[in-house]
Design a protein around this motif. Structure first.
Motif, PDB file in Angstrom:
ATOM      1  N   ILE A   1      12.316  29.173  35.386  1.00 24.45           N
ATOM      2  CA  ILE A   1      12.027  28.848  36.869  1.00 24.45           C
ATOM      3  C   ILE A   1      12.769  27.714  37.169  1.00 24.45           C
ATOM      4  O   ILE A   1      12.834  26.602  36.988  1.00 24.45           O
ATOM      5  N   ASP A   2      13.168  27.819  38.746  1.00 22.33           N
ATOM      6  CA  ASP A   2      13.859  27.045  39.476  1.00 22.33           C
ATOM      7  C   ASP A   2      13.084  26.540  40.411  1.00 22.33           C
ATOM      8  O   ASP A   2      12.809  26.819  41.612  1.00 22.33           O
ATOM      9  N   ILE A   3      12.056  25.319  40.202  1.00 26.82           N
ATOM     10  CA  ILE A   3      11.029  25.119  41.372  1.00 26.82           C
ATOM     11  C   ILE A   3      11.514  24.615  42.366  1.00 26.82           C
ATOM     12  O   ILE A   3      11.091  24.361  43.489  1.00 26.82           O
ATOM     13  N   TYR A   4      12.886  24.091  42.321  1.00 30.17           N
ATOM     14  CA  TYR A   4      13.665  23.413  43.410  1.00 30.17           C
ATOM     15  C   TYR A   4      14.142  24.457  44.436  1.00 30.17           C
ATOM     16  O   TYR A   4      14.454  23.763  45.567  1.00 30.17           O
ATOM     17  N   ALA A   5      14.435  25.546  43.983  1.00 29.22           N
ATOM     18  CA  ALA A   5      14.661  26.735  44.898  1.00 29.22           C
ATOM     19  C   ALA A   5      13.501  27.266  45.723  1.00 29.22           C
ATOM     20  O   ALA A   5      14.007  27.757  46.762  1.00 29.22           O
ATOM     21  N   HIS A   6      12.256  26.885  45.379  1.00 28.77           N
ATOM     22  CA  HIS A   6      11.297  27.140  46.011  1.00 28.77           C
ATOM     23  C   HIS A   6      10.123  26.431  46.044  1.00 28.77           C
ATOM     24  O   HIS A   6       8.867  26.559  45.705  1.00 28.77           O
ATOM     25  N   PRO A   7      10.358  25.252  46.908  1.00 32.21           N
ATOM     26  CA  PRO A   7       9.709  24.250  46.993  1.00 32.21           C
ATOM     27  C   PRO A   7       8.106  24.406  47.562  1.00 32.21           C
ATOM     28  O   PRO A   7       7.168  23.722  47.444  1.00 32.21           O
ATOM     29  N   ASP A   8       7.983  25.426  48.662  1.00 30.17           N
ATOM     30  CA  ASP A   8       6.838  25.663  49.093  1.00 30.17           C
ATOM     31  C   ASP A   8       5.974  26.775  48.306  1.00 30.17           C
ATOM     32  O   ASP A   8       5.085  26.980  49.036  1.00 30.17           O
ATOM     33  N   ALA A   9       6.598  27.218  47.416  1.00 27.96           N
ATOM     34  CA  ALA A   9       5.745  28.315  46.655  1.00 27.96           C
ATOM     35  C   ALA A   9       4.425  27.628  46.280  1.00 27.96           C
ATOM     36  O   ALA A   9       4.305  26.338  45.894  1.00 27.96           O
ATOM     37  N   THR A  10       3.368  28.672  46.347  1.00 29.67           N
ATOM     38  CA  THR A  10       1.973  27.928  45.722  1.00 29.67           C
ATOM     39  C   THR A  10       1.337  28.906  44.704  1.00 29.67           C
ATOM     40  O   THR A  10       0.400  28.644  44.120  1.00 29.67           O
ATOM     41  N   ASN A  11       2.142  29.732  44.024  1.00 30.65           N
ATOM     42  CA  ASN A  11       1.721  30.661  43.046  1.00 30.65           C
ATOM     43  C   ASN A  11       2.341  30.369  41.809  1.00 30.65           C
ATOM     44  O   ASN A  11       3.785  30.608  41.931  1.00 30.65           O
ATOM     45  N   TYR A  12       1.913  30.061  40.645  1.00 27.71           N
ATOM     46  CA  TYR A  12       2.598  29.799  39.537  1.00 27.71           C
ATOM     47  C   TYR A  12       1.951  30.625  38.296  1.00 27.71           C
ATOM     48  O   TYR A  12       0.788  30.578  38.097  1.00 27.71           O
ATOM     49  N   THR A  13       2.646  31.373  37.576  1.00 31.87           N
ATOM     50  CA  THR A  13       2.381  32.289  36.569  1.00 31.87           C
ATOM     51  C   THR A  13       2.310  31.447  35.134  1.00 31.87           C
ATOM     52  O   THR A  13       3.363  31.277  34.773  1.00 31.87           O
ATOM     53  N   ILE A  14       1.150  31.313  34.757  1.00 29.83           N
ATOM     54  CA  ILE A  14       1.034  30.481  33.384  1.00 29.83           C
ATOM     55  C   ILE A  14       1.674  31.650  32.235  1.00 29.83           C
ATOM     56  O   ILE A  14       1.186  32.775  32.270  1.00 29.83           O
ATOM     57  N   PRO A  15       2.634  31.090  31.313  1.00 31.48           N
ATOM     58  CA  PRO A  15       2.982  32.391  30.395  1.00 31.48           C
ATOM     59  C   PRO A  15       1.903  32.543  29.165  1.00 31.48           C
ATOM     60  O   PRO A  15       1.046  31.567  29.099  1.00 31.48           O
ATOM     61  N   GLY A  16       2.156  33.684  28.577  1.00 37.80           N
ATOM     62  CA  GLY A  16       1.231  33.912  27.451  1.00 37.80           C
ATOM     63  C   GLY A  16      -0.070  34.821  27.651  1.00 37.80           C
ATOM     64  O   GLY A  16      -0.094  35.236  28.947  1.00 37.80           O
ATOM     65  N   PRO A  17      -0.720  34.972  26.918  1.00 36.53           N
ATOM     66  CA  PRO A  17      -2.140  35.809  27.271  1.00 36.53           C
ATOM     67  C   PRO A  17      -3.082  35.347  28.049  1.00 36.53           C
ATOM     68  O   PRO A  17      -3.071  33.811  28.311  1.00 36.53           O
ATOM     69  N   SER A  18      -4.147  36.049  28.361  1.00 39.84           N
ATOM     70  CA  SER A  18      -5.279  35.528  29.169  1.00 39.84           C
ATOM     71  C   SER A  18      -5.988  34.610  28.136  1.00 39.84           C
ATOM     72  O   SER A  18      -6.030  34.684  26.898  1.00 39.84           O
ATOM     73  N   VAL A  19      -7.052  33.753  28.669  1.00 39.62           N
ATOM     74  CA  VAL A  19      -7.600  32.839  27.989  1.00 39.62           C
ATOM     75  C   VAL A  19      -8.770  33.654  27.381  1.00 39.62           C
ATOM     76  O   VAL A  19      -9.488  34.433  28.283  1.00 39.62           O
ATOM     77  N   TRP A  20      -9.063  33.364  25.977  1.00 36.96           N
ATOM     78  CA  TRP A  20     -10.261  33.905  25.461  1.00 36.96           C
ATOM     79  C   TRP A  20     -11.419  32.966  25.457  1.00 36.96           C
ATOM     80  O   TRP A  20     -11.109  31.787  25.147  1.00 36.96           O
ATOM     81  N   ARG A  21     -12.406  33.257  26.045  1.00 39.36           N
ATOM     82  CA  ARG A  21     -13.522  32.187  26.246  1.00 39.36           C
ATOM     83  C   ARG A  21     -14.901  32.485  25.081  1.00 39.36           C
ATOM     84  O   ARG A  21     -15.886  31.811  25.083  1.00 39.36           O
ATOM     85  N   GLY A  22     -14.712  33.443  24.519  1.00 37.99           N
ATOM     86  CA  GLY A  22     -15.794  33.694  23.512  1.00 37.99           C
ATOM     87  C   GLY A  22     -16.689  34.835  23.900  1.00 37.99           C
ATOM     88  O   GLY A  22     -16.607  35.135  25.384  1.00 37.99           O
TER      89      GLY A  22
END
Length: 247
Positions: A226-247
Motif C-alpha cells: 500500500i502507498d499511504i502517501y498516494a491517498h493521504p485523505d483515505a480513512t479506511n484501512y483493511t487489516i490483512p489476515g483472517p477475522s479475529v476469533w474471540r472464543g
C-alpha cells in the motif's frame, strides 16, 4: 491522539536511511505480573533460556510469502533453553517491544495450538488464529492515529487478552507489526512465544479463522502492499489476515 504528518520524499528518504538499524522486536512478556525475558537477538542461542522463539535480527521481513514469516528469522526452538509460560485462559499478555520507531501500521496477535509440545513444533506447520488486531484507529492516513502510534504512546507495549473460553493446551503466541510507512514496501516484524494455557474452556477455532504462515498474506492484499502517501485523505484501512476469533 498521535498526529502523523506525511513527509516529503527527500525528508522521508533521509529518515528511513537513519532508521536502517532501528527496527526491532519483542524484548519481554509480562503475564499476570510476571515478566519473562525474551530471546536476545544478535546473540547465539547457546546458554539462553526464554519462552520466546529465536529471532536473529531487528530487520524487517519484506516478502509476505517468506519462509521466515511464521516466527521471524529463524524462529527455531532453543532446545534445552526453550521454556513455556503457564497462563490461565482469560489472562492479559503485555508484549514489550524495543523503542519502536514506526507509527504507521497495524498490530496483530495470533495463537496456534501446537497439538502437543510446542518445543517440538514447526511454526510453519501450525494453524494460526487471530486473537487481536488494530489498524487505523481514527482519522485519515495523513494525520490519524494508527495502532503502532498507540503502541509507541504506551511505552512500546501492546496488551492482549487470551480468549477466556479457549481450551487448555500448549499454544504458540505470535505478535506481529506490519509497518507501512514505506511506499509499496511492507515490513513485517513477527515474534513468537510458547504458552501452556490452563482453564476449563472448551472452545477451539475452525474454518476460515485458521491460516498458515506463510500463506495468510499476499502482496496483492489491500493492507499489505500500500502507498499511504498516494491517498493521504483515505480513512479506511483493511487489516490483512483472517477475522479475529474471540472464543
Amino acid at each position: 491522539m498521535r498526529s502523523i504528518k506525511l513527509l516529503t520524499p527527500l525528508v522521508l528518504a533521509a529518515l528511513q536511511a537513519s532508521q536502517v538499524a532501528a527496527h526491532g522486536g519483542v524484548l519481554s512478556y509480562t503475564i499476570n505480573g510476571v515478566t519473562f525475558q525474551g530471546f536476545k537477538s544478535y546473540n547465539t542461542p547457546a546458554g539462553q533460556t526464554s519462552i520466546q522463539r529465536e529471532w536473529d535480527t531487528y530487520d524487517p521481513i519484506t516478502d509476505p510469502t517468506s519462509a521466515s514469516l511464521p516466527c521471524n528469522i529463524n524462529g527455531a526452538s532453543l532446545g534445552a533453553g526453550q521454556q513455556s509460560a503457564t497462563v490461565p485462559a482469560g489472562s492479559s499478555v503485555l508484549a514489550q517491544w524495543n523503542d519502536w520507531p514506526h507509527a504507521i501500521g497495524p498490530v496483530m496477535v495470533y495463537m496456534a495450538n501446537c497439538n502437543g509440545a510446542c518445543t517440538n513444533a514447526d511454526p510453519s506447520s501450525l494453524s494460526w488464529f487471530k486473537i487481536d488486531e488494530a489498524g487505523l484507529l481514527s482519522g485519515n492516513y495523513d494525520s490519524g492515529e494508527w495502532a503502532q502510534g498507540k503502541l509507541i504512546d504506551d511505552g512500546s507495549t501492546w496488551t492482549t487478552t487470551i480468549p477466556a473460553s479457549l481450551a487448555p493446551g500448549e499454544y504458540m503466541l505470535r505478535h506481529e507489526l506490519l509497518a507501512i510507512h514505506t511506499s509499496n514496501q511492507p515490513q513485517f516484524y513477527p515474534e513468537c512465544a510458547q504458552l501452556i494455557v490452563t482453564g476449563s474452556g472448551t472452545a477451539q477455532p475452525s474454518g476460515s479463522f485458521l491460516v498458515k504462515f506463510p500463506g495468510a498474506y499476499k502482496a496483492s492484499d489491500p493492507g499489505v502492499t500500500i502507498d499511504i502517501y498516494a491517498h493521504p485523505d483515505a480513512t479506511n484501512y483493511t487489516i490483512p489476515g483472517p477475522s479475529v476469533w474471540r472464543g
